[in-house]
Design a protein around this motif. Structure first.
Motif, mmCIF file in Angstrom:
data_model
loop_
_atom_site.group_PDB
_atom_site.id
_atom_site.type_symbol
_atom_site.label_atom_id
_atom_site.label_comp_id
_atom_site.label_asym_id
_atom_site.label_seq_id
_atom_site.Cartn_x
_atom_site.Cartn_y
_atom_site.Cartn_z
ATOM 1 N N LYS A 136 0.823 -1.215 0.000
ATOM 2 C CA LYS A 136 0.000 0.000 0.000
ATOM 3 C C LYS A 136 0.853 1.260 0.000
ATOM 4 N N THR A 137 1.986 1.230 0.678
ATOM 5 C CA THR A 137 2.883 2.388 0.649
ATOM 6 C C THR A 137 3.472 2.575 -0.736
ATOM 7 N N ASP A 138 3.840 1.483 -1.395
ATOM 8 C CA ASP A 138 4.350 1.575 -2.762
ATOM 9 C C ASP A 138 3.287 2.127 -3.707
ATOM 10 N N LEU A 139 2.038 1.688 -3.549
ATOM 11 C CA LEU A 139 0.959 2.213 -4.386
ATOM 12 C C LEU A 139 0.751 3.703 -4.135
ATOM 13 N N ALA A 140 0.875 4.129 -2.887
ATOM 14 C CA ALA A 140 0.754 5.553 -2.561
ATOM 15 C C ALA A 140 1.859 6.353 -3.242
ATOM 16 N N ALA A 141 3.071 5.802 -3.264
ATOM 17 C CA ALA A 141 4.193 6.469 -3.911
ATOM 18 C C ALA A 141 3.967 6.591 -5.417
ATOM 19 N N ILE A 142 3.476 5.531 -6.025
ATOM 20 C CA ILE A 142 3.213 5.546 -7.471
ATOM 21 C C ILE A 142 2.159 6.595 -7.796
ATOM 22 N N ARG A 143 1.091 6.622 -7.019
ATOM 23 C CA ARG A 143 0.035 7.613 -7.260
ATOM 24 C C ARG A 143 0.531 9.039 -7.007
ATOM 25 N N PHE A 144 1.364 9.213 -5.993
ATOM 26 C CA PHE A 144 1.911 10.533 -5.675
ATOM 27 C C PHE A 144 2.693 11.078 -6.873
ATOM 28 N N PHE A 145 3.623 10.277 -7.386
ATOM 29 C CA PHE A 145 4.419 10.743 -8.519
ATOM 30 C C PHE A 145 3.582 10.860 -9.785
ATOM 31 N N HIS A 146 2.608 10.003 -9.956
ATOM 32 C CA HIS A 146 1.732 10.087 -11.120
ATOM 33 C C HIS A 146 0.959 11.407 -11.101
ATOM 34 N N ASP A 147 0.502 11.827 -9.934
ATOM 35 C CA ASP A 147 -0.214 13.098 -9.808
ATOM 36 C C ASP A 147 0.689 14.294 -10.097
ATOM 37 N N LYS A 148 1.979 14.158 -9.852
ATOM 38 C CA LYS A 148 2.934 15.247 -10.091
ATOM 39 C C LYS A 148 3.345 15.371 -11.556
ATOM 40 N N MET A 149 3.129 14.326 -12.336
ATOM 41 C CA MET A 149 3.551 14.333 -13.736
ATOM 42 C C MET A 149 2.591 15.143 -14.595
ATOM 43 N N GLU A 150 3.159 15.737 -15.624
ATOM 44 C CA GLU A 150 2.353 16.487 -16.582
ATOM 45 C C GLU A 150 1.888 15.561 -17.704
ATOM 46 N N ARG A 151 0.725 15.824 -18.215
ATOM 47 C CA ARG A 151 0.177 15.119 -19.373
ATOM 48 C C ARG A 151 0.153 13.600 -19.203
ATOM 49 N N THR A 152 -0.431 13.146 -18.112
ATOM 50 C CA THR A 152 -0.586 11.701 -17.943
ATOM 51 C C THR A 152 -1.712 11.218 -18.849
ATOM 52 N N LYS A 153 -1.593 10.013 -19.311
ATOM 53 C CA LYS A 153 -2.548 9.480 -20.277
ATOM 54 C C LYS A 153 -3.782 8.877 -19.601
ATOM 55 N N TYR A 154 -3.613 8.260 -18.422
ATOM 56 C CA TYR A 154 -4.709 7.569 -17.753
ATOM 57 C C TYR A 154 -4.861 8.042 -16.314
ATOM 58 N N ARG A 155 -6.040 7.816 -15.760
ATOM 59 C CA ARG A 155 -6.286 8.044 -14.339
ATOM 60 C C ARG A 155 -6.051 6.712 -13.637
ATOM 61 N N LEU A 156 -5.298 6.734 -12.555
ATOM 62 C CA LEU A 156 -5.002 5.492 -11.835
ATOM 63 C C LEU A 156 -6.158 5.131 -10.914
ATOM 64 N N PRO A 157 -6.502 3.848 -10.852
ATOM 65 C CA PRO A 157 -7.599 3.422 -9.973
ATOM 66 C C PRO A 157 -7.182 3.462 -8.503
ATOM 67 N N SER A 158 -8.176 3.607 -7.630
ATOM 68 C CA SER A 158 -7.901 3.554 -6.193
ATOM 69 C C SER A 158 -7.673 2.100 -5.793
ATOM 70 N N ASN A 159 -7.307 1.880 -4.542
ATOM 71 C CA ASN A 159 -7.083 0.504 -4.071
ATOM 72 C C ASN A 159 -8.357 -0.328 -4.173
ATOM 73 N N ASP A 160 -9.511 0.287 -3.934
ATOM 74 C CA ASP A 160 -10.779 -0.435 -4.022
ATOM 75 C C ASP A 160 -11.131 -0.806 -5.462
ATOM 76 N N GLU A 161 -10.657 -0.023 -6.426
ATOM 77 C CA GLU A 161 -10.981 -0.256 -7.838
ATOM 78 C C GLU A 161 -10.008 -1.218 -8.527
ATOM 79 N N LEU A 162 -8.917 -1.586 -7.859
ATOM 80 C CA LEU A 162 -7.959 -2.508 -8.465
ATOM 81 C C LEU A 162 -8.596 -3.876 -8.678
ATOM 82 N N ALA A 163 -8.066 -4.611 -9.641
ATOM 83 C CA ALA A 163 -8.609 -5.921 -9.986
ATOM 84 C C ALA A 163 -8.099 -7.029 -9.062
#
Length: 123
Positions: free
Chosen positions: A82-109
């Protein structure tokens, strides 16, 4: 910290993109920044080996799901995942022009295990 990978060129490309984003980060404590950066290095290694992905802006839910399964297979704790997923989402939110929205932990498959503290479920 040197990470060995089967695709060093792709891995280095992802790390350059990560460094560009991390350089401008002013949020979080020093230890949190360090922990999140290390988590992203591991994720970049995973992406370079499993998907040969060359742009961090192109990560999506299937990459997160595969990474969670990869971590679970290696016996990582729910807290680490969960900490690793938080880190991935944190950096993804900081990036410009991301192509996709990342799912939350509840939305993961995949089903994420509940966090446990000292072997006791405190929820």
């Amino acid at each position: 910290m040197t990470i060995k990978t089967r695709n060093p060129g792709i891995y280095q490309t992802l790390i350059v993109q990560l460094d560009k984003t991390a350089r401008h980060n002013r949020q979080g404590s020093f230890r949190t920044k360090e922990r999140y950066y290390e988590a992203m290095q591991r994720f970049c290694k995973f992406l370079s080996e499993e998907y040969r992905l060359q742009k961090l802006a192109n990560i999506n839910g299937k990459h997160l799901t595969a990474y969670v399964l990869y971590m679970q297979e290696r016996g990582k704790s729910a807290s680490t995942i969960k900490t690793d997923l938080a880190a991935i989402r944190f950096f993804h939110d900081k990036m410009e022009r991301t192509k996709y929205r990342l799912p939350s932990n509840d939305e993961l498959a995949v089903e994420l295990e509940r966090r446990r503290f000292c072997g006791v479920d405190r929820t």
